[in-house]
Design an enzyme around this catalytic site. Structure first.
Site, short mmCIF file in Angstrom:
data_model
loop_
_atom_site.label_atom_id
_atom_site.label_comp_id
_atom_site.label_asym_id
_atom_site.label_seq_id
_atom_site.Cartn_x
_atom_site.Cartn_y
_atom_site.Cartn_z
N HIS A 43 -12.08 73.98 -24.27
CA HIS A 43 -12.85 72.99 -24.01
C HIS A 43 -13.83 72.02 -24.32
O HIS A 43 -14.97 72.33 -23.53
CB HIS A 43 -12.78 72.87 -22.30
CG HIS A 43 -12.95 72.25 -21.48
ND1 HIS A 43 -12.05 72.00 -20.31
CD2 HIS A 43 -13.32 70.27 -21.90
CE1 HIS A 43 -12.01 70.26 -19.76
NE2 HIS A 43 -12.91 69.82 -20.52
N GLU A 70 -8.26 72.44 -25.11
CA GLU A 70 -8.00 71.39 -23.42
C GLU A 70 -8.97 70.67 -23.80
O GLU A 70 -10.34 69.99 -23.59
CB GLU A 70 -8.96 72.49 -22.27
CG GLU A 70 -8.53 73.35 -21.78
CD GLU A 70 -8.58 74.44 -20.64
OE1 GLU A 70 -8.16 75.38 -20.28
OE2 GLU A 70 -10.15 74.68 -20.48
N HIS A 192 -8.55 78.21 -14.25
CA HIS A 192 -9.69 78.28 -13.40
C HIS A 192 -9.99 78.92 -12.06
O HIS A 192 -9.35 78.96 -10.60
CB HIS A 192 -9.70 77.03 -12.80
CG HIS A 192 -11.08 75.82 -11.93
ND1 HIS A 192 -11.38 75.47 -13.19
CD2 HIS A 192 -11.70 76.33 -11.41
CE1 HIS A 192 -12.83 75.03 -12.38
NE2 HIS A 192 -13.29 75.42 -12.15
#
Length: 248
Positions: A43, A70, A192
């Site tokens: 990410h 991401e 998450h």
């Protein structure tokens, strides 16, 4: 089988704290792949506080499993993804400077229509697309209309409430969200704050789950258990078989 994608951002965070190239993000990814993970996730953020664009290129050059990038689809991020052509791009609504993802997209206003253009561009480039969402049915249906291939269900609230009556209610909502997504033709990912304690219940409840992306908890566990052992422990928690090792 639920696929495990290891987010290696925290390896880069540790490296950047000292400078130089130790620990190596590439070597960490190789270790995770050798241990049987099915993918690697990164990410990159505009401030490069962990994964840098160069890390993304270096990882792409050695990747033998699925590669998931991401991020918020700003101009630089989109250019990076188009150059690298990963297996999957997961779009998250993080504005620049945010510490970590804390909510899914709000797709119900006209302001989100531009995401459809982004999704189409990635799809035309052969990149699978996913939108980071919460469990609201309207949002999931809108993701399908915008042209996403998958959604990634935001599991932060589930993880924080795990082991409580509220946690059971949230898990039921995820189960129903995944059911709806599959019914209308969307694949289902999740991520998450998932960890070894809360993953088994989630994997049992959320039928048709295709992929989980795990970074912070997995890398933290690796400090005590070692990276190879930890990847294998997460595969076991998911009830998944290791990926056959390929070399590149």
């Amino acid at each position: 089988m639920i696929r495990l994608s290891v987010n290696v951002n925290k390896i880069a965070t540790l490296r950047n704290a000292r400078g130089g190239d130790i620990p190596s993000v590439v070597e960490a990814a190789r270790t995770c792949i050798a241990a049987g993970c099915h993918g690697i996730t990164v990410h990159p953020r505009p401030d490069a506080r962990h994964i840098t664009f160069q890390d993304v290129f270096d990882l792409a050059a050695m990747m033998t499993v699925e590669f998931n990038i991401e991020g918020y689809p700003g101009a630089e991020f989109v250019e990076l993804v188009m150059r690298v052509r990963p297996t999957q791009v997961t779009l998250v609504p993080d504005p620049p400077g945010v510490l970590t993802s804390s909510a899914g997209w709000n797709l119900t206003s006209g302001a989100a229509d531009w995401l459809g253009v982004m999704l189409g561009r990635f799809r035309d480039a052969g990149i699978r697309t996913s939108l980071f969402l919460e469990t609201d049915a309207t949002q999931i249906q809108r993701a399908r209309k915008l042209g996403a291939d998958r959604i990634e269900l935001y599991t932060g609230p589930y993880a924080h409430a795990f082991g409580t009556p509220s946690g059971k209610e949230i898990l039921a909502a995820h189960r129903e969200a995944a059911r709806l997504a599959r019914k209308i033709g969307l694949g289902v990912n999740a991520g998450h704050d998932l960890d070894l304690k809360n993953i088994p219940a989630y994997a049992r409840a959320v039928k048709g789950l295709q992929e989980v992306s795990i970074g912070h908890a997995l890398i933290s566990d690796a400090l005590y258990m070692g990276l190879t052992r930890t990847v294998k422990a997460y595969l076991k928690a998911l009830g998944s078989r290791p990926q056959s090792v390929k070399r590149k």
